[in-house]
Design an enzyme around this catalytic site. Structure first.
Site, short mmCIF file in Angstrom:
data_model
loop_
_atom_site.label_atom_id
_atom_site.label_comp_id
_atom_site.label_asym_id
_atom_site.label_seq_id
_atom_site.Cartn_x
_atom_site.Cartn_y
_atom_site.Cartn_z
CE1 TYR A 70 -3.87 4.82 12.98
CE2 TYR A 70 -4.74 4.15 11.98
CZ TYR A 70 -4.27 4.39 11.81
OH TYR A 70 -3.24 4.54 10.89
CD GLU A 87 -4.18 2.62 7.74
OE1 GLU A 87 -3.86 3.01 8.61
OE2 GLU A 87 -2.57 3.64 7.17
CD1 TRP A 113 0.48 0.41 3.37
CD2 TRP A 113 -0.49 -1.52 3.29
NE1 TRP A 113 0.78 -0.28 4.60
CE2 TRP A 113 0.58 -1.70 4.26
CE3 TRP A 113 -1.01 -2.62 3.10
CZ2 TRP A 113 0.63 -2.73 5.21
CZ3 TRP A 113 -0.48 -4.23 3.41
CH2 TRP A 113 0.34 -4.44 4.34
CD GLN A 130 -6.67 -3.33 18.15
OE1 GLN A 130 -6.62 -3.04 17.63
NE2 GLN A 130 -7.36 -4.32 18.15
CB THR A 131 -4.77 -6.50 10.81
OG1 THR A 131 -6.85 -7.28 11.46
CG2 THR A 131 -5.06 -8.58 10.75
CB CYS A 133 16.19 2.14 24.63
SG CYS A 133 14.17 2.33 25.04
CG ASP A 164 -1.45 2.93 15.78
OD1 ASP A 164 -0.87 4.01 16.81
OD2 ASP A 164 -0.67 1.95 15.67
CB THR A 208 -12.03 -10.73 22.56
OG1 THR A 208 -13.37 -12.08 23.10
CG2 THR A 208 -13.03 -10.49 20.83
CG LEU A 266 -8.24 -9.88 6.68
CD1 LEU A 266 -8.36 -8.54 6.04
CD2 LEU A 266 -6.33 -10.51 7.17
N GLY A 267 -10.67 -11.82 10.28
CA GLY A 267 -10.93 -11.57 11.22
C GLY A 267 -12.30 -10.06 11.18
CE1 TYR A 268 -12.13 -7.56 16.43
CE2 TYR A 268 -9.93 -9.01 15.40
CZ TYR A 268 -10.92 -8.18 16.27
OH TYR A 268 -9.55 -8.26 17.85
#
Length: 346
Positions: free
Chosen positions: A117, A34, A21, A39-40, A194, A135, A289, A77-79
């Site tokens: 977002y 997006e 993308w 959540q993926t 870090c 995010d 979940t 992919l879910g959701y």
DNA sequence: AAATCGGGGCC
DNA sequence: GGCCCAGATTT
């Protein structure tokens, strides 16, 4: 430009990955990517994004599609509400905007499936407008930089203000992407790297050595449950049912039962005459979940294709099942059944 | 404000 | 096996 911003952008130019993308960041491509990325993780999205762009290269192709086909593209992919919302939004763009892609934050924000977002991500990445994104990555990175061990609405506003000021006018999209990529590659949730961080000298969390306390661990309890699935087979066809509501709305599946004993009475109630249980397939543990659901599938051969072919209930052949969107755990069960009953087809 | 998403990568 | 994720929506 502030030094922190400078360092961050410099790091990003050197370390940014080639992602599909990013090749052609049009509003349409950025929008789809997006939504897929909500959540993926990136690596799960890449093949789906490529397939999607082959099938629906632009909004006109998408708006002409069928919802079932869109869901089928999303399978795995879910959701799934995301896929339904993309499709709804595509129709809305065709109708309300005459097929023109929205160009303002407010227009995007008003479409289904697009929250603060995503609207900001599209505006900054595809249009070069200075909207900061927030995010999970940016939140963690920002909290560490500002040394925010605690977190609430007020601090969220402070962080957004900080980001707005740090954002370069020239390339706000790169700034947003840089923060997210830094969160993925360096400023990790657990044991951040870090010493590799381009902005560590601006980081209060690093200075005070409290970076490991942020964001803190989420506490969630897992609820266990069992679900019995019935795969009714009759003359080469299988009974599937369509979900009419809930998260799996418009996806198909097998009849589900809370107890094994309910299956036989279900067949009788539906007018199925003779039947026999012909096998048990592998139980599957399905996490989502806060649930751990043990799916226990049974295969029943039934003489009669009971229950008719109502809208939400269908007897379909194994070939036809290709066209029906199923949650991927059901697809796996189906593959196991296929392997057992007619291995020649595989 | 808190719960709810029916996936999957990654350690 | 558990954690986490380029969040949005519903309750």
């Amino acid at each position: 430009m502030a030094l922190l911003t400078n360092q961050l952008i410099r790091w990003f130019r050197k370390n940014k990955r080639d992602l599909p993308w990013r090749e052609n960041p049009t509003p349409y491509c950025v929008w789809i990517s997006e939504i897929m990325l909500q959540q993926t993780v990136v690596n799960a999205v890449i093949p789906y994004f490529r397939k999607w762009m082959e099938k629906y290269p632009d909004i006109a192709h998408l708006a002409k599609a069928k919802e079932a086909e869109v869901l089928r593209m999303w399978e795995g992919l879910g959701y799934y509400a995301r896929a339904r919302n993309i499709f709804k939004a595509a129709i809305e763009i065709e109708k309300k905007f005459g097929g023109r892609m929205p160009e303002t934050w407010e227009e995007w924000r008003g479409l289904p499936g697009i929250g603060d977002y995503t609207a900001s991500a599209i505006m900054s990445i595809a249009f070069g407008k200075p909207y900061p994104v927030l995010d999970a990555n940016v939140r963690r990175v920002g909290r560490r930089i500002l040394g925010m061990a605690a977190w609430d609405k007020k601090r969220e506003k402070e962080l957004l203000e900080f980001l707005r000021e740090a954002m370069p006018r020239k390339n706000p999209g790169a700034f947003n992407e840089a923060l997210m990529e830094l969160g993925q590659k360096v400023c990790l949730p657990d044991k951040p790297l870090c010493e590799k961080c381009p902005v560590k000298r601006f980081c209060i969390g690093f200075e005070k050595n409290i970076q490991n306390l942020i964001p803190g661990k989420a506490d969630r309890k897992i609820t266990k449950k069992k679900t019995y699935l019935a795969l009714f087979v009759s003359r080469g066809k299988l009974l599937i049912v369509k979900r009419e509501k809930g998260i799996l709305k418009d996806l198909w599946g097998f009849p589900e039962f809370q107890e094994e004993g309910e299956i036989a009475s279900f067949i009788k109630k539906e007018g199925g005459r003779r039947f026999k249980e012909t096998g048990k397939l592998k139980a599957r543990i399905h996490y989502y979940t806060r649930f751990r659901d043990e799916l226990i599938p049974f295969v029943y051969e039934v003489e009669k294709q009971f229950g008719g072919n109502a809208g939400s209930r269908r007897w379909v052949s194994f070939n036809e099942l290709e066209k029906y969107p199923l949650p991927s755990v059901y697809r796996k069960i189906l593959e196991e059944l296929l392997l057992k009953t007619c291995p020649a087809k595989i």
